[in-house]
Write a protein that holds these residues in place. Structure first.
Motif, PDB file in Angstrom:
ATOM      1  N   GLY A 163       0.794  -1.231   0.000  1.00 30.83           N
ATOM      2  CA  GLY A 163       0.000   0.000   0.000  1.00 30.83           C
ATOM      3  C   GLY A 163       0.820   1.271   0.000  1.00 30.83           C
ATOM      4  O   GLY A 163       0.286   2.351   0.241  1.00 30.83           O
ATOM      5  N   LYS A 164       2.124   1.166  -0.276  1.00 24.72           N
ATOM      6  CA  LYS A 164       3.000   2.349  -0.204  1.00 24.72           C
ATOM      7  C   LYS A 164       3.497   2.730  -1.595  1.00 24.72           C
ATOM      8  O   LYS A 164       3.753   1.853  -2.420  1.00 24.72           O
ATOM      9  N   PRO A 165       3.693   4.044  -1.809  1.00 21.53           N
ATOM     10  CA  PRO A 165       4.325   4.445  -3.070  1.00 21.53           C
ATOM     11  C   PRO A 165       5.761   3.934  -3.127  1.00 21.53           C
ATOM     12  O   PRO A 165       6.513   4.069  -2.153  1.00 21.53           O
ATOM     13  N   VAL A 166       6.127   3.363  -4.266  1.00 20.18           N
ATOM     14  CA  VAL A 166       7.517   2.968  -4.473  1.00 20.18           C
ATOM     15  C   VAL A 166       8.228   4.145  -5.138  1.00 20.18           C
ATOM     16  O   VAL A 166       7.796   4.639  -6.177  1.00 20.18           O
ATOM     17  N   ILE A 167       9.293   4.597  -4.497  1.00 21.81           N
ATOM     18  CA  ILE A 167      10.002   5.787  -4.972  1.00 21.81           C
ATOM     19  C   ILE A 167      11.330   5.355  -5.599  1.00 21.81           C
ATOM     20  O   ILE A 167      12.189   4.769  -4.926  1.00 21.81           O
ATOM     21  N   GLY A 168      11.484   5.641  -6.868  1.00 22.42           N
ATOM     22  CA  GLY A 168      12.730   5.350  -7.573  1.00 22.42           C
ATOM     23  C   GLY A 168      13.686   6.526  -7.415  1.00 22.42           C
ATOM     24  O   GLY A 168      13.366   7.652  -7.789  1.00 22.42           O
ATOM     25  N   ILE A 169      14.845   6.253  -6.824  1.00 23.30           N
ATOM     26  CA  ILE A 169      15.861   7.312  -6.667  1.00 23.30           C
ATOM     27  C   ILE A 169      16.864   7.108  -7.791  1.00 23.30           C
ATOM     28  O   ILE A 169      17.675   6.181  -7.750  1.00 23.30           O
ATOM     29  N   ILE A 170      16.779   7.955  -8.796  1.00 21.16           N
ATOM     30  CA  ILE A 170      17.704   7.813  -9.921  1.00 21.16           C
ATOM     31  C   ILE A 170      18.958   8.594  -9.577  1.00 21.16           C
ATOM     32  O   ILE A 170      18.948   9.817  -9.495  1.00 21.16           O
ATOM     33  N   ASN A 171      20.024   7.859  -9.360  1.00 19.66           N
ATOM     34  CA  ASN A 171      21.253   8.454  -8.826  1.00 19.66           C
ATOM     35  C   ASN A 171      22.353   8.413  -9.875  1.00 19.66           C
ATOM     36  O   ASN A 171      22.690   7.348 -10.384  1.00 19.66           O
ATOM     37  N   THR A 172      22.914   9.592 -10.171  1.00 17.95           N
ATOM     38  CA  THR A 172      24.000   9.669 -11.154  1.00 17.95           C
ATOM     39  C   THR A 172      25.369   9.703 -10.471  1.00 17.95           C
ATOM     40  O   THR A 172      26.331  10.211 -11.043  1.00 17.95           O
ATOM     41  N   TRP A 173      25.444   9.149  -9.262  1.00 19.29           N
ATOM     42  CA  TRP A 173      26.745   9.002  -8.600  1.00 19.29           C
ATOM     43  C   TRP A 173      27.613   8.026  -9.390  1.00 19.29           C
ATOM     44  O   TRP A 173      27.110   7.055  -9.968  1.00 19.29           O
ATOM     45  N   SER A 174      28.914   8.297  -9.425  1.00 16.50           N
ATOM     46  CA  SER A 174      29.864   7.272  -9.879  1.00 16.50           C
ATOM     47  C   SER A 174      31.245   7.636  -9.348  1.00 16.50           C
ATOM     48  O   SER A 174      31.478   8.778  -8.940  1.00 16.50           O
ATOM     49  N   HIS A 183      29.517  14.642  -8.173  1.00 10.67           N
ATOM     50  CA  HIS A 183      28.461  13.852  -7.541  1.00 10.67           C
ATOM     51  C   HIS A 183      29.046  12.926  -6.472  1.00 10.67           C
ATOM     52  O   HIS A 183      28.410  11.927  -6.119  1.00 10.67           O
ATOM     53  N   GLY A 184      30.247  13.248  -5.985  1.00  8.56           N
ATOM     54  CA  GLY A 184      30.921  12.372  -5.038  1.00  8.56           C
ATOM     55  C   GLY A 184      30.114  12.109  -3.778  1.00  8.56           C
ATOM     56  O   GLY A 184      30.259  11.067  -3.143  1.00  8.56           O
ATOM     57  N   HIS A 185      29.262  13.043  -3.412  1.00 16.12           N
ATOM     58  CA  HIS A 185      28.466  12.900  -2.185  1.00 16.12           C
ATOM     59  C   HIS A 185      27.109  12.250  -2.440  1.00 16.12           C
ATOM     60  O   HIS A 185      26.384  11.959  -1.484  1.00 16.12           O
ATOM     61  N   LEU A 186      26.753  12.036  -3.688  1.00 18.44           N
ATOM     62  CA  LEU A 186      25.385  11.559  -3.951  1.00 18.44           C
ATOM     63  C   LEU A 186      25.152  10.121  -3.506  1.00 18.44           C
ATOM     64  O   LEU A 186      24.013   9.704  -3.309  1.00 18.44           O
ATOM     65  N   ARG A 187      26.257   9.386  -3.328  1.00 13.40           N
ATOM     66  CA  ARG A 187      26.079   8.020  -2.820  1.00 13.40           C
ATOM     67  C   ARG A 187      25.496   8.072  -1.406  1.00 13.40           C
ATOM     68  O   ARG A 187      24.539   7.382  -1.082  1.00 13.40           O
ATOM     69  N   SER A 188      26.075   8.916  -0.555  1.00 12.74           N
ATOM     70  CA  SER A 188      25.542   8.996   0.822  1.00 12.74           C
ATOM     71  C   SER A 188      24.263   9.837   0.863  1.00 12.74           C
ATOM     72  O   SER A 188      23.385   9.587   1.680  1.00 12.74           O
ATOM     73  N   ARG A 189      24.159  10.819  -0.025  1.00 13.83           N
ATOM     74  CA  ARG A 189      22.929  11.625  -0.032  1.00 13.83           C
ATOM     75  C   ARG A 189      21.704  10.784  -0.407  1.00 13.83           C
ATOM     76  O   ARG A 189      20.584  11.081   0.021  1.00 13.83           O
ATOM     77  N   ALA A 190      21.902   9.746  -1.185  1.00 13.59           N
ATOM     78  CA  ALA A 190      20.775   8.871  -1.521  1.00 13.59           C
ATOM     79  C   ALA A 190      20.213   8.241  -0.248  1.00 13.59           C
ATOM     80  O   ALA A 190      19.005   8.001  -0.137  1.00 13.59           O
ATOM     81  N   MET A 213      18.074  18.794   3.081  1.00 13.99           N
ATOM     82  CA  MET A 213      17.246  19.033   1.894  1.00 13.99           C
ATOM     83  C   MET A 213      16.920  17.704   1.191  1.00 13.99           C
ATOM     84  O   MET A 213      15.802  17.486   0.724  1.00 13.99           O
ATOM     85  N   CYS A 214      17.915  16.809   1.149  1.00 11.40           N
ATOM     86  CA  CYS A 214      17.695  15.512   0.501  1.00 11.40           C
ATOM     87  C   CYS A 214      16.591  14.732   1.228  1.00 11.40           C
ATOM     88  O   CYS A 214      15.714  14.129   0.598  1.00 11.40           O
TER      89      CYS A 214
END
Ligand code: FES
Length: 619
Positions: A86-97, A103-110, A279-280
Motif C-alpha cells: 500500500g506504499k508508493p515505491v520511490i525510484g531514486i535515480i542516482n548519477t553518482w559514480s 556527484h561524489g556525495h550523492l552516494r551517501s545523499r541517496a 534538503m535531501c
C-alpha cells in the motif's frame, strides 16, 4: 548558517490506511509551510489516490504468478510485506559514480533521501544511471544527454516505480534526468547536487573553469611557472559538488528549481553543507506526498513556469548552454519554446547575480547572500507567482520572507550587474536559424565589430594554427571554427571559447571575436558567438566561410552578417561536398541520424512530446 530549512517536521511513517489522521502541516524555520497531501487537496483539488491506482500495485499488489515472483525477489533482498504494501515505491535515480567528483556525495545523499521516503511512508529503491562526468566524458557529455534522458525514462517505465527522485547536477545530468522524467510523466522531484566550495590559491579565490582558462593563458604568455600551475591544479577544486561559478551546472540547477521541480532554495546549498543532507531528506518526504497527490511534471511545467525559468536564467547571468536544454525540456512538455523567447526576455531582465564569469563572486557567496529565493524575490514583479511547484504551493507563497543578505552579491533591479541581458540571440545570413552570445562576459569593444575571418575547418586545424608564431592575425580578426555542431563535433563539444592565438596572448590580448557552431562551457567567457544554426557539417552557411571574408557583428541589433555576395555563397554551396558520416555503427550512428539542431534543443526527433506510451504489460 541556515537560510532555508526546508522541512523540519518530525519523522513519521505513514501509509494509506492512516494518512488522513497522520499527515500534518509542516513549517520550516524560514516560515515556509509545506502542505500535506490532504491540505493540498483542500486548497487546490489535487486528488489523493487509492493505493490500487499506484503503478507498483500492478507488480506487487495483485495475486498472480508474476507478482509472486516480484514479491519473492524483494524478499530475497530482505524486504517484506510491510516495506511495500500500500506504499508508493520511490525510484531514486542516482548519477553518482567513482569518476564524477561533482556527484561524489550523492552516494551517501541517496541514504538521506531514503530516510525521508521512509519517514513519509514510502518504499525507496535506488536506481543508478549514467553519471556523465563533464571533465572526463569524451568527445562531449552532450553526445550522451539524450542517452541519459532515455535511460531515466525507461528506468522509471520498466520498473514498479510510482514517483521519482532525480539526483544530478553536473552539467548534462540535470536536463537529461528532467527530460526523461517529463516524458515518463509520473511525479518527480529534482535533488540538485549543489556547488563545491570556493577554490583557493595563495589566498586568492579560484573559480572552476574560469580561472583555468585565465591561468592557462598566463602560462602560455610565460607569466606563471609550471610550479604555480601545479599549485593551482591542487587548489581549484576543494570539495565534492559541481562547478561553483555560474556555469552550466549552477545555471541548470537554479533554472530547474525556478521551474518548480525542486524544493525552494535547494539549488543554492553548497554540496558539503549539512543543509544539503537535510534538503535531501525533505525531498524524500515530499515525493511520497506528490505521489498521493498525483502531482506530475505536466501539472507544474506550464508556459509560465518556463518563462519564470528563463527570467531567472537572465538574472543569474546563466550559461548559454541552458538555452539548448530549456528548449529541449519545454518541447518534451509539449510547449513550443524557441530561442526568440530567450532574446525577448533578456531585453527585459538584467543580470542581478554578481557571479563569475559575468561577475565577481562564487556560488558559495550566492548561498550566503540568500540564494535563489532571495534572487527570485528581487525579481518577483517579473515572475508569475501563481505557478505551482513540487511543494504543491504557488511560488508567491514560497518566496515570502526571502531576503538578500549580501548586497554586493545579489543586486536589486534598480542597480543591476549588467543591463545588457545575459544572452543575445543573433540572426543573419551566417546564422539563419540563430546563434547566441553572452554580452556581459565579453570585451565591450567587440559587441559591435567588423573584421576579417580566419577560418578553421575543424578543431585540430584550429589547435595547430593558434600556436603558430607566424600566424597572420590581429586582435581585430574574427576566428571561425567549423564542424563543432551537434552532428559535426559530434555532440556539439564546448570548443566555442577558441584559444586566443599564442602570438596575441603574449602581446597581452585576452579577448577576440570568435564564432562557431559549437557550445562553450558556462565557466567560459569572452566574445564568443556559439550554436550557429544550421551547423556547418550539414551545409549551414558557416561551412562556406573562407579566411579573409569580412564578418560583421552587432550584439545590440542582434545581427550577424557575412559580407560575401549571395552569388558567391551559392557558388561555394554548389562546390561543397558533405563530409562522410562520423560513425559506422552504434549509438553514434543513431545519434547522427536523429539529433536536432541547436535551435531545436538538440533532442532526438523520436523523443519529442507525442502520444503517451502505454504501461508495460506484465505477463
Ligand atoms: Fe561537473 Fe562542472 S564539471 S559541474
Amino acid at each position: 548558517m541556515i537560510l532555508v530549512d526546508l522541512d523540519q517536521t518530525s519523522a513519521r511513517a505513514r501509509n494509506w490506511r492512516n494518512s488522513a489522521s497522520d499527515r500534518r502541516n509542516r513549517v520550516d524555520t524560514s516560515g515556509l509551510a509545506l502542505l500535506s497531501a490532504q491540505e493540498n487537496v483542500a486548497k487546490g483539488g489535487y486528488r489523493v489516490r487509492d493505493p490500487q491506482t499506484l503503478r507498483s500495485h500492478r507488480w506487487l499488489g495483485v495475486n498472480d504468478l508474476r507478482s509472486f515472483g516480484h514479491r519473492s525477489r524483494l524478499r530475497q533482498m530482505g524486504f517484506d510485506q510491510p516495506d511495500w504494501a500500500g506504499k508508493p515505491v520511490i525510484g531514486i535515480i542516482n548519477t553518482w559514480s567513482d569518476i564524477n567528483a561533482c556527484h561524489g556525495h550523492l552516494r551517501s545523499r541517496a541514504e538521506d533521501v531514503k530516510r525521508g521516503v521512509l519517514q513519509a511512508g514510502g518504499f525507496p529503491l535506488e536506481l543508478p544511471a549514467m553519471s556523465l562526468a563533464e571533465p572526463f566524458v569524451k568527445p562531449s557529455t552532450m553526445l550522451y544527454r539524450n542517452f541519459l534522458a532515455m535511460e531515466a525514462e525507461e528506468l522509471l517505465r520498466s520498473h514498479p516505480i510510482d514517483g521519482a527522485v532525480l539526483m544530478g547536477g553536473c552539467d548534462k545530468t540535470t536536463p537529461g534526468l528532467v527530460m526523461g522524467a517529463i516524458s515518463m510523466g509520473i511525479p518527480a522531484i529534482y535533488v540538485p547536487a549543489g556547488p563545491m566550495l570556493r577554490g583557493n590559491w595563495r589566498g586568492e579565490t579560484l573559480g572552476s573553469g574560469s580561472d583555468t582558462w585565465k591561468y592557462w593563458d598566463e602560462k602560455r604568455a610565460g607569466n606563471i611557472t609550471d610550479a604555480d600551475w601545479n599549485e593551482i591544479e591542487g587548489g581549484i577544486s576543494r570539495s565534492y559538488g559541481t562547478c561553483m561559478v555560474m556555469g552550466t551546472a549552477a545555471t541548470m540547477m537554479a533554472i530547474t528549481e525556478a521551474m518548480g521541480l525542486a524544493l525552494p532554495g535547494a539549488s543554492s546549498i553548497p554540496a558539503p553543507d549539512a543543509n544539503h543532507a537535510r534538503m535531501c531528506a525533505a525531498a524524500g518526504r515530499r515525493i511520497v506526498d506528490m505521489v498521493w497527490e498525483d502531482l506530475t511534471p505536466a501539472r507544474i511545467l506550464t508556459p509560465a513556469a518556463f518563462d519564470n525559468a528563463i527570467r531567472v536564467h537572465m538574472a543569474m547571468g546563466g550559461s548559454t548552454n541552458a538555452i539548448i536544454h530549456v528548449v529541449a525540456m519545454a518541447r518534451r512538455a509539449g510547449i513550443a519554446l524557441d530561442m526568440a523567447r530567450f532574446d525577448q526576455i533578456s531585453r527585459e531582465v538584467p543580470v542581478l547575480a554578481n557571479i563569475r564569469p559575468s561577475g565577481k563572486y562564487l556560488m558559495e557567496d550566492f548561498y550566503y547572500a540568500g540564494g535563489l529565493r532571495a534572487l527570485m524575490s528581487e525579481l518577483a514583479e517579473r515572475l508569475d507567482l501563481s505557478c505551482i511547484t513540487v511543494t504543491g504551493q504557488p511560488l508567491g507563497e514560497l518566496l515570502r520572507g526571502a531576503q538578500v543578505f549580501l548586497r554586493p552579491v545579489i543586486r536589486p533591479l534598480s542597480d543591476p550587474v549588467s543591463t545588457a541581458g545575459a544572452t543575445a540571440v543573433l540572426t543573419g545570413n551566417l546564422a539563419p536559424r540563430g546563434c547566441v552570445m553572452k554580452p556581459p562576459a565579453a570585451d565591450k569593444r567587440l559587441l559591435k565589430h567588423r573584421g576579417p575571418a580566419i577560418a578553421f575547418e575543424d578543431y585540430n586545424h584550429m589547435a595547430r594554427e593558434v600556436e603558430r608564431d607566424d600566424l597572420e592575425v590581429t586582435p581585430d580578426h574574427i576566428l571561425v571554427l567549423k564542424n563543432a555542431g551537434p552532428k559535426g563535433g559530434p555532440g556539439m563539444p564546448e570548443w566555442g571559447m577558441l584559444p586566443i592565438p599564442r602570438k596575441l596572448v603574449k602581446a597581452g590580448v585576452r579577448d577576440m571575436l570568435r564564432i562557431s557552431d559549437g557550445r562553450m562551457s558556462g565557466t567560459s567567457y569572452g566574445a564568443c558567438i556559439l550554436h550557429v544554426a544550421p551547423e556547418s557539417y550539414v551545409g549551414g552557411p558557416l561551412a562556406f566561410v573562407k579566411t579573409g571574408d569580412e564578418i560583421e557583428v552587432d550584439a545590440e541589433a542582434r545581427r550577424i552578417h557575412l559580407h560575401v555576395p549571395d552569388e558567391e555563397l551559392n557558388r561555394r554551396r554548389a562546390a561543397w561536398t558533405p563530409p562522410p558520416p562520423r560513425y559506422p555503427r552504434g549509438y553514434g550512428a543513431m545519434f547522427s541520424a536523429h539529433i536536432g539542431q541547436a535551435d531545436e534543443g538538440c533532442d532526438f526527433d523520436y523523443l519529442l512530446a507525442g502520444e503517451r506510451i502505454a504501461e508495460p504489460e506484465i505477463h
